[in-house]
Design an enzyme around this catalytic site. Structure first.
Site, short mmCIF file in Angstrom:
data_model
loop_
_atom_site.label_atom_id
_atom_site.label_comp_id
_atom_site.label_asym_id
_atom_site.label_seq_id
_atom_site.Cartn_x
_atom_site.Cartn_y
_atom_site.Cartn_z
N ASP A 1 0.79 -1.25 0.00
CA ASP A 1 0.00 0.00 0.00
C ASP A 1 0.82 1.30 0.00
OD1 ASP A 1 -1.51 -2.12 0.86
OD2 ASP A 1 -2.13 -1.22 2.73
N PHE B 1 2.13 -1.01 9.99
CA PHE B 1 1.16 -1.16 8.90
C PHE B 1 0.77 0.21 8.37
CE2 PHE B 1 -0.91 -5.66 9.36
CZ PHE B 1 0.34 -6.24 9.24
C1 FRU Z 1 -3.85 -3.66 2.72
C2 FRU Z 1 -3.22 -4.07 4.03
C3 FRU Z 1 -3.53 -3.06 5.13
C4 FRU Z 1 -2.42 -3.26 6.09
C5 FRU Z 1 -1.26 -3.55 5.17
C6 FRU Z 1 -0.25 -4.49 5.74
O1 FRU Z 1 -3.21 -4.11 1.60
O2 FRU Z 1 -3.67 -5.36 4.39
O3 FRU Z 1 -4.82 -3.20 5.68
O4 FRU Z 1 -2.20 -2.12 6.88
O5 FRU Z 1 -1.80 -4.10 4.00
O6 FRU Z 1 0.88 -4.54 4.93
#
Ligand code: FRU
Length: 496
Positions: free
Chosen positions: A38, A97
């Site tokens: 992300d 995250f």
């Molecule tokens: C979305 C996600 C988020 C999380 C991140 C972990 O792609 O699952 O919800 O914060 O990736 O890498």
């Protein structure tokens, strides 16, 4: 003071980024090296556009999440900066995250992100906790505050999940900061929560913005919330959606809600649509430029194919090219940011070229893997059943867009695009043919294709991991048609 984990990530970047550079896309952001997912903290800070991302520099697979960091002045050329965060604190030791960034009144940059922590249970299992944490910095180095987390389970509504509670998106709203974050309710369905803070550090729960009624998958993650032309817009990515064609395909997808807020601050939907019909699009974030444009960037990948990195490349994971958002007839539309036009070179134009059954056609000067190509396809009197565009083509590979004017559909076929994984390679999307035919703008950038149909009412993004020598473009008609093409090569420098 940097932790050993962050120092190690930065040293790895210094050692490995130079060798990776020549293999990167020309105008799409990646991590420079290693794995990304992300986009995070996509925002303006001290006059530059900052982009952070979910990052594991050492391999081409998801691992303990760091935040990587890049910057751009024009959304086209990306400068890779040292990793910003490593999972090195008690409150984020199992991952930093997704999250977002904002500028504080004192000029520092605030990162608001999800800290993940796992705790052993007496039965031998494990509990996971997701909380929202802050770090402050100067655009390069960041310090995590000792009183993290700043938002935890105490600020959840009744029944809210402390395990699936993540991806805060912050923005400054005049007299402080607001944020939205993703959570699961007691029924296991996604909900988007609102938070408020005067200073960015002390937060309070401010209500539920939107709730999944069960019709749009399970968990909702990576929310973004903003106003577009006076309308309230919520974007989030949903897990495990059921098929609801033409807008939603089975699996994970990104949803856009357009509506207004009621007196309680809940979003009342007036229109719900997909954000992208392609095979590789997830977890977008937006920012607002100083000239008032809302720009979106997404991870150009999806979890279904994320376990299959390309062979021979030093990176895995790309971002979409940044897109300008606008509303047209109640629908959120997208176009590549206009800054790309400065990088267009070697214009080639073809007008009203007949393309008919049995006569596959190549156009002189229309080929390559770094292109901004606009095509207009017009059916002729005898009619047109199908019009196929094969891109990134050679004797072995191609990615096909098949226009079906009678059904007003476009089929994407990535069966021959180099991905050897047993996942979906076909997609279908609605398109509108006007009396003038259908216009398609295509961005090719080495390892990807992004398509913008009509005026940007529909878009589709997909990766293409085939040899760069597969650069042909072939047009095949079933019926009779006329084709216009405006083709530009994108070059690294914007010097004329
Ligand atoms: C979305 C996600 C988020 C999380 C991140 C972990 O792609 O699952 O919800 O914060 O990736 O890498």
């Amino acid at each position: 003071m940097h932790s050993e984990l962050l120092r190690r990530a930065r040293a790895y970047e210094t050692a490995h980024r130079p060798g990776a550079e020549r293999l990167l896309p020309l105008f799409h952001a990646t991590g420079g090296v290693g794995w990304i997912n992300d986009p995070n903290g996509f925002s303006l800070y001290k006059g530059r556009v900052h982009l952070f991302f979910q990052y594991y520099p050492y391999t081409l697979h998801w691992g303990p999440m760091h935040w990587g960091h890049a910057c751009t002045d024009d959304f086209v050329r990306w400068e890779y900066l040292p990793a910003a965060l490593a999972p090195d604190a008690p409150f984020d030791r199992d991952g930093c995250f997704s999250g977002s960034a904002a500028e504080l009144p004192d000029g520092r940059q605030l990162l608001l992100y999800t800290g993940v922590r796992k705790e052993p249970r007496p039965d031998g299992g494990e509990d996971e906790y997701q909380t929202q944490c802050v770090a402050v910095g100067d655009g390069i180095d960041y310090e995590k505050l000792p009183d993290n987390p700043v938002i935890d389970r105490k600020l959840l509504p009744p029944g809210g999940s402390a395990r699936d509670f993540r991806d805060p998106k912050i923005w400054s709203d005049g007299d402080g900061f607001a944020a939205v974050a993703a959570d699961l309710d007691a029924d296991g369905l996604g909900q988007i929560l609102r938070y408020r803070s005067e200073d960015g550090f002390r937060w309070r729960f401010d209500g539920v913005l939107s709730k999944n009624d069960g019709s749009l998958g399970g968990m909702w993650e990576c929310p973004d919330f903003f106003t577009q032309d006076g309308r309230a817009v919520l974007i989030h990515s949903a897990h495990d959606m059921e098929t609801a064609l033409p807008e939603f395909h089975p699996g994970d997808g990104t949803v856009c809600h357009i509506g207004h807020l009621d007196a309680a601050g809940q979003l009342i939907d007036e229109h719900v649509q997909t954000m992208d019909y392609g095979l590789d699009f997830y977890a977008p974030q937006t920012l607002e430029t100083t000239d008032g444009r809302r720009i979106l960037i997404a991870w150009m990948q999806c979890w279904a194919s994320a376990g299959f990195p390309p062979k021979g490349l030093p990176f895995f994971g790309q971002m979409t090219f940044p897109r300008e958002l606008f509303l047209k007839d109640g629908r959120l539309c997208q176009q590549p940011v206009r800054e790309l036009e400065r990088y267009r070179r070697d214009p080639v134009r073809h007008v009203s070229v007949p393309v008919d059954t049995g006569k596959p056609l190549r156009l002189p000067g229309v080929e390559g893997r770094c292109l901004d190509l606009t095509l207009r396809v017009r059916p002729r009197e005898k009619g047109l059943d199908a019009f196929r565009i094969r891109l990134a083509e050679d004797a072995r590979y191609y990615t096909e867009l098949c226009l079906l004017p009678r059904e007003e559909k476009l089929r994407i076929d990535r069966l021959h695009s180099g991905l050897c994984a047993d996942v979906n390679h076909l997609r279908e999307m609605p398109v509108s043919f006007t009396s003038d035919g259908l216009t398609l703008r295509l961005l090719l950038d080495r390892w990807s294709l992004e398509l913008f149909a009509g005026e940007g009412e529909q878009t589709a993004a997909q990766t293409i991991y085939t040899p760069l020598s597969a650069e042909g473009i072939l047009f095949i008609a079933e019926g009779e048609s006329l084709l216009d093409a405006d083709c530009y090569t994108i070059k690294e420098s914007d010097a004329p």
